[in-house]
Structures are given as C-alpha cells and as structure tokens.
Scaffold this motif. Structure first.
Motif, PDB file in Angstrom:
ATOM      1  N   PHE A 140     -45.823  -6.098   8.969  1.00 60.20           N
ATOM      2  CA  PHE A 140     -44.508  -5.855   8.220  1.00 60.20           C
ATOM      3  C   PHE A 140     -43.492  -6.325   9.075  1.00 60.20           C
ATOM      4  CE2 PHE A 140     -41.367  -3.443   5.711  1.00 60.20           C
ATOM      5  CZ  PHE A 140     -41.467  -4.022   4.505  1.00 60.20           C
ATOM      6  N   ARG A 141     -43.311  -5.734  10.231  1.00 61.65           N
ATOM      7  CA  ARG A 141     -42.211  -6.095  11.318  1.00 61.65           C
ATOM      8  C   ARG A 141     -42.215  -7.483  11.671  1.00 61.65           C
ATOM      9  NH1 ARG A 141     -39.832  -7.008  16.442  1.00 61.65           N
ATOM     10  NH2 ARG A 141     -38.175  -4.959  16.742  1.00 61.65           N
ATOM     11  N   LEU A 142     -43.227  -8.168  11.731  1.00 65.11           N
ATOM     12  CA  LEU A 142     -43.484  -9.636  12.004  1.00 65.11           C
ATOM     13  C   LEU A 142     -42.741 -10.278  10.944  1.00 65.11           C
ATOM     14  CD1 LEU A 142     -44.025 -10.868  14.604  1.00 65.11           C
ATOM     15  CD2 LEU A 142     -46.286 -11.213  13.757  1.00 65.11           C
ATOM     16  N   PHE A 167     -40.242  -9.895   9.274  1.00 66.21           N
ATOM     17  CA  PHE A 167     -38.754  -9.921   9.447  1.00 66.21           C
ATOM     18  C   PHE A 167     -38.261 -11.222  10.307  1.00 66.21           C
ATOM     19  CE2 PHE A 167     -39.253  -5.967   7.431  1.00 66.21           C
ATOM     20  CZ  PHE A 167     -38.214  -5.856   6.513  1.00 66.21           C
ATOM     21  N   MET A 168     -39.478 -11.412  11.444  1.00 68.14           N
ATOM     22  CA  MET A 168     -39.087 -12.601  12.194  1.00 68.14           C
ATOM     23  C   MET A 168     -39.294 -13.936  11.560  1.00 68.14           C
ATOM     24  SD  MET A 168     -38.667 -10.646  14.808  1.00 68.14           S
ATOM     25  CE  MET A 168     -38.765  -8.968  14.418  1.00 68.14           C
ATOM     26  N   GLU A 169     -40.399 -13.904  10.495  1.00 66.40           N
ATOM     27  CA  GLU A 169     -40.483 -14.968   9.945  1.00 66.40           C
ATOM     28  C   GLU A 169     -39.198 -15.367   8.880  1.00 66.40           C
ATOM     29  OE1 GLU A 169     -44.182 -13.788   7.804  1.00 66.40           O
ATOM     30  OE2 GLU A 169     -45.198 -14.174  10.031  1.00 66.40           O
ATOM     31  N   LEU A 227     -33.572 -17.914   8.199  1.00 64.57           N
ATOM     32  CA  LEU A 227     -32.006 -17.659   8.218  1.00 64.57           C
ATOM     33  C   LEU A 227     -31.246 -18.249   9.516  1.00 64.57           C
ATOM     34  CD1 LEU A 227     -32.074 -13.686   6.942  1.00 64.57           C
ATOM     35  CD2 LEU A 227     -31.540 -15.705   5.445  1.00 64.57           C
ATOM     36  N   LYS A 228     -31.847 -18.171  10.429  1.00 57.76           N
ATOM     37  CA  LYS A 228     -30.964 -18.692  11.707  1.00 57.76           C
ATOM     38  C   LYS A 228     -30.939 -20.417  11.366  1.00 57.76           C
ATOM     39  CE  LYS A 228     -32.324 -14.992  14.706  1.00 57.76           C
ATOM     40  NZ  LYS A 228     -32.994 -14.418  15.938  1.00 57.76           N
ATOM     41  N   GLU A 229     -29.756 -20.868  11.780  1.00 51.83           N
ATOM     42  CA  GLU A 229     -29.478 -22.141  11.667  1.00 51.83           C
ATOM     43  C   GLU A 229     -30.049 -23.254  12.920  1.00 51.83           C
ATOM     44  OE1 GLU A 229     -26.665 -20.371  12.009  1.00 51.83           O
ATOM     45  OE2 GLU A 229     -26.559 -19.546   9.973  1.00 51.83           O
ATOM     46  N   LYS A 289     -30.530 -19.627  18.444  1.00 51.38           N
ATOM     47  CA  LYS A 289     -30.377 -18.359  17.983  1.00 51.38           C
ATOM     48  C   LYS A 289     -31.576 -17.443  17.924  1.00 51.38           C
ATOM     49  CE  LYS A 289     -25.994 -18.986  15.861  1.00 51.38           C
ATOM     50  NZ  LYS A 289     -24.937 -19.477  14.527  1.00 51.38           N
ATOM     51  N   VAL A 290     -32.644 -18.137  17.984  1.00 52.85           N
ATOM     52  CA  VAL A 290     -34.056 -17.325  17.824  1.00 52.85           C
ATOM     53  C   VAL A 290     -33.931 -16.379  19.132  1.00 52.85           C
ATOM     54  CG1 VAL A 290     -36.541 -17.354  18.264  1.00 52.85           C
ATOM     55  CG2 VAL A 290     -35.349 -19.305  16.652  1.00 52.85           C
ATOM     56  N   ARG A 291     -33.516 -16.669  19.967  1.00 57.92           N
ATOM     57  CA  ARG A 291     -33.782 -15.511  21.360  1.00 57.92           C
ATOM     58  C   ARG A 291     -32.372 -15.072  21.513  1.00 57.92           C
ATOM     59  NH1 ARG A 291     -37.394 -14.238  25.032  1.00 57.92           N
ATOM     60  NH2 ARG A 291     -36.328 -12.798  26.406  1.00 57.92           N
ATOM     61  N   ASP A 292     -31.956 -13.875  21.090  1.00 55.76           N
ATOM     62  CA  ASP A 292     -30.506 -13.091  21.336  1.00 55.76           C
ATOM     63  C   ASP A 292     -30.902 -11.893  22.046  1.00 55.76           C
ATOM     64  OD1 ASP A 292     -28.562 -11.567  20.498  1.00 55.76           O
ATOM     65  OD2 ASP A 292     -28.413 -12.335  18.543  1.00 55.76           O
ATOM     66  N   GLU A 293     -30.087 -12.194  23.155  1.00 61.07           N
ATOM     67  CA  GLU A 293     -30.303 -11.236  24.413  1.00 61.07           C
ATOM     68  C   GLU A 293     -29.626  -9.879  23.984  1.00 61.07           C
ATOM     69  OE1 GLU A 293     -32.204 -11.260  26.971  1.00 61.07           O
ATOM     70  OE2 GLU A 293     -32.785 -13.407  26.991  1.00 61.07           O
ATOM     71  N   GLN A 295     -43.273 -10.901  22.044  1.00 61.75           N
ATOM     72  CA  GLN A 295     -44.126 -11.564  21.147  1.00 61.75           C
ATOM     73  C   GLN A 295     -43.738 -12.038  19.913  1.00 61.75           C
ATOM     74  OE1 GLN A 295     -47.379 -12.461  22.096  1.00 61.75           O
ATOM     75  NE2 GLN A 295     -46.525 -11.919  24.146  1.00 61.75           N
ATOM     76  N   SER A 296     -42.773 -11.277  19.646  1.00 58.70           N
ATOM     77  CA  SER A 296     -41.967 -11.287  18.159  1.00 58.70           C
ATOM     78  C   SER A 296     -41.355 -12.789  18.244  1.00 58.70           C
ATOM     79  CB  SER A 296     -41.087 -10.309  17.667  1.00 58.70           C
ATOM     80  OG  SER A 296     -41.932  -8.975  17.752  1.00 58.70           O
ATOM     81  N   ILE A 297     -40.664 -12.995  19.407  1.00 60.39           N
ATOM     82  CA  ILE A 297     -39.800 -13.933  19.396  1.00 60.39           C
ATOM     83  C   ILE A 297     -40.732 -15.405  19.583  1.00 60.39           C
ATOM     84  CG2 ILE A 297     -38.200 -15.137  21.110  1.00 60.39           C
ATOM     85  CD1 ILE A 297     -37.141 -12.578  21.679  1.00 60.39           C
ATOM     86  N   GLU A 298     -41.825 -15.136  20.280  1.00 61.70           N
ATOM     87  CA  GLU A 298     -42.826 -16.101  20.382  1.00 61.70           C
ATOM     88  C   GLU A 298     -43.089 -16.780  18.894  1.00 61.70           C
ATOM     89  OE1 GLU A 298     -44.142 -18.486  22.765  1.00 61.70           O
ATOM     90  OE2 GLU A 298     -42.364 -17.331  23.604  1.00 61.70           O
ATOM     91  N   HIS A 299     -43.604 -15.620  18.044  1.00 56.99           N
ATOM     92  CA  HIS A 299     -43.805 -15.904  16.665  1.00 56.99           C
ATOM     93  C   HIS A 299     -42.500 -16.714  16.096  1.00 56.99           C
ATOM     94  CE1 HIS A 299     -46.137 -15.260  13.274  1.00 56.99           C
ATOM     95  NE2 HIS A 299     -45.156 -14.704  12.555  1.00 56.99           N
ATOM     96  N   GLU A 300     -41.500 -16.150  16.169  1.00 58.31           N
ATOM     97  CA  GLU A 300     -40.342 -16.726  15.453  1.00 58.31           C
ATOM     98  C   GLU A 300     -40.246 -18.222  15.881  1.00 58.31           C
ATOM     99  OE1 GLU A 300     -36.919 -14.021  15.412  1.00 58.31           O
ATOM    100  OE2 GLU A 300     -35.651 -15.574  15.322  1.00 58.31           O
ATOM    101  N   TYR A 301     -40.014 -18.520  17.264  1.00 57.96           N
ATOM    102  CA  TYR A 301     -40.092 -19.796  17.628  1.00 57.96           C
ATOM    103  C   TYR A 301     -41.198 -20.676  17.034  1.00 57.96           C
ATOM    104  CZ  TYR A 301     -37.009 -19.504  21.434  1.00 57.96           C
ATOM    105  OH  TYR A 301     -35.836 -19.309  22.130  1.00 57.96           O
TER     106      TYR A 301
HETATM  107  C1  LIG Z   1     -35.126 -10.760  14.599  1.00 61.79           C
HETATM  108  C2  LIG Z   1     -34.564 -11.342  15.430  1.00 61.79           C
HETATM  109  O1  LIG Z   1     -35.027 -12.310  16.480  1.00 61.79           O
HETATM  110  C3  LIG Z   1     -35.278 -12.029  17.639  1.00 61.79           C
HETATM  111  C4  LIG Z   1     -36.366 -10.977  17.594  1.00 61.79           C
HETATM  112  C5  LIG Z   1     -36.028  -9.466  18.115  1.00 61.79           C
HETATM  113  C6  LIG Z   1     -36.974  -8.314  17.694  1.00 61.79           C
HETATM  114  O2  LIG Z   1     -38.075  -8.574  17.998  1.00 61.79           O
HETATM  115  O3  LIG Z   1     -36.453  -7.082  17.336  1.00 61.79           O
HETATM  116  C7  LIG Z   1     -34.636  -9.219  18.576  1.00 61.79           C
HETATM  117  C8  LIG Z   1     -33.774 -10.362  19.018  1.00 61.79           C
HETATM  118  C9  LIG Z   1     -34.165 -11.666  18.702  1.00 61.79           C
HETATM  119  O4  LIG Z   1     -34.002 -12.316  19.709  1.00 61.79           O
HETATM  120  C10 LIG Z   1     -33.259 -11.084  15.544  1.00 61.79           C
HETATM  121  O5  LIG Z   1     -32.298 -11.872  16.110  1.00 61.79           O
HETATM  122  O6  LIG Z   1     -32.611  -9.902  15.061  1.00 61.79           O
END
Ligand SMILES: C=C(O[C@@H]1C=C(C(=O)O)C=C[C@H]1O)C(=O)O
Length: 114
Positions: free
Chosen positions: A44-46, A48-50, A55-57, A61-65, A99-105
C-alpha cells in the motif's frame, strides 16, 4: 500491550503479545500473522510512490532529500513515543525509503512525460 488487532478492509487479525507465547511454534505463528500484514502495508505504501511518479513533472524531483529527512525525523519521534529503538527505526526506514525511490524511478522512467 496484550495483543494487536490489525485490520485491512474486511480482514481482521489479532496478534498475541510476545510474552503470551509459550512455545516457538506459537511465537512463529504470531510473527507470520504480523508479516502478512506488514507486506500488505508495504504494498500500500509503495502505491503512493507509483502515484508520486505520475504527479512529479521532472525526474530530479523523484529523490527529495528534504522530504527524506522529514520522514525520518517523524519516524524517530514516533519511535521515541512508542518506545521503539530509534536507531532500529531509522535504519529500517532509510532502507525502505531507498527501495521506494528505486521503485519510483522505475515507474517514472516507464511513463512518457510531456
Ligand atoms: C513519495 C515521495 O518520493 C520519495 C519517497 C519518499 C518516501 O519513501 O517516503 C520520500 C521522499 C522522496 O524522495 C515524496 O517525494 O514524497
């Protein structure tokens, strides 16, 4: 805590507290119940990455420190509040976020933008 009641949609699972387990068989049965739930929560958390990938243009922006540190700070505060080892919580979460960021990429790269 005597037990934990977890529910996802119409599924409801009651997990006994560790101290209520008298044998390894009982203990592992409770761990297995918890793990099933954790996997569903992770899925379910993943999702949200999808959605974030949609949503990110732009790819940068995928990796947001800043957001990563905010998530970790929240988790550390929550860990303190519930008495969970803070270093344990931070380590698990930093791995989960990577791992979430890898998935999002992966999802971002599969979508044609623009
Ligand atoms: C979901 C996002 O994308 C990435 C994933 C994050 C997470 O796993 O919580 C946090 C920051 C982002 O680099 C986000 O920007 O919020």
């Amino acid at each position: 805590m005597e037990s934990l009641v977890l529910s996802i949609e119409d599924q409801r699972v009651c997990v006994r507290a560790a101290k209520g387990c008298e044998t390894m068989t009982e203990l592992r049965r409770e761990i297995d119940k918890l793990d099933q739930f954790i996997v569903e929560v992770l899925k379910f958390r993943l999702s949200f990455m999808e959605r974030a990938a949609v949503l990110k243009e732009t790819r940068n922006k995928v990796r947001d420190e800043d957001r990563i540190e905010a998530v970790v700070d929240n988790i550390k505060a929550k860990a303190v509040a519930v008495g969970l080892n803070v270093e344990f919580a931070e380590t698990v979460y930093r791995h989960l976020i990577e791992q979430s960021i890898e998935h999002e990429y992966g999802v971002f790269d599969a979508i044609e933008k623009g």
